[in-house]
Design a protein around this motif. Structure first.
Motif, mmCIF file in Angstrom:
data_model
loop_
_atom_site.group_PDB
_atom_site.id
_atom_site.type_symbol
_atom_site.label_atom_id
_atom_site.label_comp_id
_atom_site.label_asym_id
_atom_site.label_seq_id
_atom_site.Cartn_x
_atom_site.Cartn_y
_atom_site.Cartn_z
ATOM 1 N N ARG A 27 -2.339 6.906 4.399
ATOM 2 C CA ARG A 27 -1.709 8.048 3.582
ATOM 3 C C ARG A 27 -2.496 9.335 3.377
ATOM 4 O O ARG A 27 -2.127 10.381 3.718
ATOM 5 C CB ARG A 27 -0.847 7.596 2.553
ATOM 6 C CG ARG A 27 0.301 6.641 2.723
ATOM 7 C CD ARG A 27 0.674 6.172 1.500
ATOM 8 N NE ARG A 27 2.024 5.246 1.832
ATOM 9 C CZ ARG A 27 2.330 4.254 0.972
ATOM 10 N NH1 ARG A 27 1.861 4.195 -0.198
ATOM 11 N NH2 ARG A 27 3.330 3.181 1.591
ATOM 12 N N LYS A 28 -3.736 8.804 2.961
ATOM 13 C CA LYS A 28 -4.821 9.953 2.500
ATOM 14 C C LYS A 28 -5.014 10.619 3.849
ATOM 15 O O LYS A 28 -5.720 12.053 3.795
ATOM 16 C CB LYS A 28 -6.062 9.361 2.174
ATOM 17 C CG LYS A 28 -5.968 9.047 0.560
ATOM 18 C CD LYS A 28 -7.138 8.474 -0.090
ATOM 19 C CE LYS A 28 -7.139 7.625 -1.319
ATOM 20 N NZ LYS A 28 -8.226 7.125 -1.669
ATOM 21 N N LYS A 29 -4.916 10.326 4.938
ATOM 22 C CA LYS A 29 -5.008 11.060 6.280
ATOM 23 C C LYS A 29 -4.094 12.392 6.340
ATOM 24 O O LYS A 29 -4.467 13.417 7.058
ATOM 25 C CB LYS A 29 -4.702 10.327 7.542
ATOM 26 C CG LYS A 29 -5.984 9.147 7.867
ATOM 27 C CD LYS A 29 -5.448 8.481 9.068
ATOM 28 C CE LYS A 29 -6.344 7.329 8.995
ATOM 29 N NZ LYS A 29 -5.819 6.309 10.000
ATOM 30 N N THR A 30 -2.840 12.002 5.667
ATOM 31 C CA THR A 30 -1.953 13.333 5.870
ATOM 32 C C THR A 30 -1.664 13.843 4.584
ATOM 33 O O THR A 30 -1.239 15.112 4.590
ATOM 34 C CB THR A 30 -0.476 12.655 6.435
ATOM 35 O OG1 THR A 30 -0.260 11.671 5.609
ATOM 36 C CG2 THR A 30 -0.498 12.064 7.638
ATOM 37 N N VAL A 31 -1.897 13.316 3.323
ATOM 38 C CA VAL A 31 -1.543 14.003 2.119
ATOM 39 C C VAL A 31 -2.614 13.842 1.204
ATOM 40 O O VAL A 31 -3.470 13.049 1.427
ATOM 41 C CB VAL A 31 -0.280 13.321 1.361
ATOM 42 C CG1 VAL A 31 1.102 13.660 2.487
ATOM 43 C CG2 VAL A 31 -0.419 11.878 1.267
ATOM 44 N N ALA A 32 -2.607 14.567 0.159
ATOM 45 C CA ALA A 32 -3.508 14.762 -0.938
ATOM 46 C C ALA A 32 -3.014 13.749 -1.931
ATOM 47 O O ALA A 32 -1.892 13.978 -2.404
ATOM 48 C CB ALA A 32 -4.009 15.816 -1.526
ATOM 49 N N PHE A 33 -3.756 13.142 -2.809
ATOM 50 C CA PHE A 33 -3.480 12.268 -4.035
ATOM 51 C C PHE A 33 -4.244 12.585 -5.231
ATOM 52 O O PHE A 33 -5.193 13.126 -5.115
ATOM 53 C CB PHE A 33 -3.793 10.689 -3.648
ATOM 54 C CG PHE A 33 -2.573 10.150 -2.993
ATOM 55 C CD1 PHE A 33 -1.475 9.725 -3.147
ATOM 56 C CD2 PHE A 33 -3.143 9.869 -1.518
ATOM 57 C CE1 PHE A 33 -0.554 9.167 -2.534
ATOM 58 C CE2 PHE A 33 -2.001 9.170 -0.878
ATOM 59 C CZ PHE A 33 -0.913 8.696 -1.257
ATOM 60 N N THR A 34 -3.633 12.849 -6.427
ATOM 61 C CA THR A 34 -4.420 13.242 -7.700
ATOM 62 C C THR A 34 -5.062 11.696 -7.872
ATOM 63 O O THR A 34 -5.017 10.888 -7.271
ATOM 64 C CB THR A 34 -3.023 13.246 -8.672
ATOM 65 O OG1 THR A 34 -2.397 11.999 -8.890
ATOM 66 C CG2 THR A 34 -2.228 14.432 -8.403
ATOM 67 N N GLN A 35 -5.754 11.961 -9.158
ATOM 68 C CA GLN A 35 -6.514 10.567 -9.719
ATOM 69 C C GLN A 35 -5.501 9.503 -9.693
ATOM 70 O O GLN A 35 -4.285 10.294 -10.180
ATOM 71 C CB GLN A 35 -7.102 11.372 -10.772
ATOM 72 C CG GLN A 35 -6.084 11.649 -11.972
ATOM 73 C CD GLN A 35 -6.735 11.740 -13.504
ATOM 74 O OE1 GLN A 35 -6.890 10.738 -13.779
ATOM 75 N NE2 GLN A 35 -6.847 13.056 -13.698
ATOM 76 N N PRO A 36 -5.696 8.450 -9.848
ATOM 77 C CA PRO A 36 -4.729 7.288 -10.081
ATOM 78 C C PRO A 36 -4.199 7.444 -11.321
ATOM 79 O O PRO A 36 -4.868 7.789 -12.262
ATOM 80 C CB PRO A 36 -5.522 5.816 -9.677
ATOM 81 C CG PRO A 36 -6.787 6.320 -9.376
ATOM 82 C CD PRO A 36 -7.131 7.630 -9.546
ATOM 83 N N TYR A 37 -2.968 6.910 -11.575
ATOM 84 C CA TYR A 37 -2.199 6.863 -12.681
ATOM 85 C C TYR A 37 -2.076 5.405 -13.315
ATOM 86 O O TYR A 37 -1.456 5.073 -14.408
ATOM 87 C CB TYR A 37 -0.904 7.786 -13.157
ATOM 88 C CG TYR A 37 0.117 7.696 -12.201
ATOM 89 C CD1 TYR A 37 0.254 8.145 -10.975
ATOM 90 C CD2 TYR A 37 0.892 6.619 -12.770
ATOM 91 C CE1 TYR A 37 1.326 7.793 -10.156
ATOM 92 C CE2 TYR A 37 2.153 6.472 -11.954
ATOM 93 C CZ TYR A 37 2.252 7.032 -10.566
ATOM 94 O OH TYR A 37 3.377 6.822 -9.827
ATOM 95 N N TYR A 38 -1.869 4.455 -12.232
ATOM 96 C CA TYR A 38 -1.500 3.397 -12.412
ATOM 97 C C TYR A 38 -2.108 2.250 -11.688
ATOM 98 O O TYR A 38 -2.117 2.482 -10.513
ATOM 99 C CB TYR A 38 0.028 2.986 -12.564
ATOM 100 C CG TYR A 38 0.574 1.568 -13.353
ATOM 101 C CD1 TYR A 38 0.578 1.686 -14.566
ATOM 102 C CD2 TYR A 38 0.828 0.429 -12.293
ATOM 103 C CE1 TYR A 38 0.945 0.542 -15.083
ATOM 104 C CE2 TYR A 38 1.255 -0.429 -12.982
ATOM 105 C CZ TYR A 38 1.284 -0.696 -14.347
ATOM 106 O OH TYR A 38 1.824 -1.711 -14.926
#
Ligand code: ARG
Length: 226
Positions: A82-93
């Motif tokens: 998924r990181k290939k197509t979108v940006a993720f925030t720091q993890p929350y869980y």
């Protein structure tokens, strides 16, 4: 004098899939859950109005790319794919994949034991990927976790692989099921945004850090996972 637009709060359009208790689910027709409350608290920090839209899980990232929503929060695992197509925030869980079986079924004690079994997964969930990589599994794909649980109860599948917290939730609410004593596969949930939406990503990151620092996040953990 101030114009109406100056007074209007910024709106943040958020996509989720409200079939994943306790992270997101419908209660009297309203979308609620840990993720939704977390997002609303972040909205307060940003003085923005959070507008949540419910959609199919596998439609979330396409909706983000097509700008139907600007943020996705859905117990979504920040995978390399998924990181290939979108940006993720720091993890929350931090979550894990677990195996749900019928009560008294002690034949499954590891993910390898799923070989030769009919295993229910949800279309596009990380559990689908985990199970599909095990050779010799008969994978049955469902559109929602609840449908997989119903198939297990009806003996149409031998096991269901699902994220730990929703799994616990369904086991609690459906007699005759148990979580198998198998090593769980760890993963991290994070909030997804478009890669080029740097400004909003920064705001959301800051708001997430703020709710973690000011105790709001801990209160929600307490409320939903005690
Ligand atoms: N954590 C899993 C994934 O990222 C399942 C998430 C399902 N979430 C939902 N709201 N239906 O694939």
């Amino acid at each position: 004098s101030l114009s109406a637009t100056a007074l209007a709060k910024e709106k943040i359009y958020v996509g989720t899939n409200a079939e994943f208790p306790p992270f997101e689910y419908l209660e009297k027709g309203e979308i609620t859950g840990f993720d939704i409350e977390l997002m609303n608290e972040m909205g307060k920090v940003l003085d923005a109005e959070i507008k949540v839209q419910d959609m199919a899980f596998d439609g979330l990232l396409p909706a983000l790319q097509m700008k139907k929503v600007d943020v996705v929060i859905a117990g979504m695992t920040a995978t390399e794919e998924r990181k290939k197509t979108v940006a993720f925030t720091q993890p929350y869980y931090t979550a894990s994949q677990v195996i749900i079986v019928k009560e008294g079924d002690n034949s499954i004690n590891s993910f390898d034991d799923l070989k030769g079994k009919r295993v229910g997964v949800m279309l596009g969930f990380t559990g689908d990927t985990v199970v599909s990589e095990i050779e010799g599994v008969k994978v049955e794909r469902f559109n929602a976790a609840y449908a997989g649980i119903m198939a297990l109860k009806a003996d149409k599948v031998d096991a269901v692989v699902l994220d730990s917290e929703p799994a616990k939730n369904y086991v609690k609410q459906n007699a005759g099921l148990q979580i198998a004593e198998a090593d769980a596969v760890q993963e991290e949930y994070a909030i997804a945004l478009r890669k080029n939406d740097r400004e909003l990503l920064e705001k959301i990151e800051k708001a997430l850090a703020e709710v973690k620092a000011n105790g709001t996040y801990d209160k929600l953990l307490e409320k939903y996972f005690n």
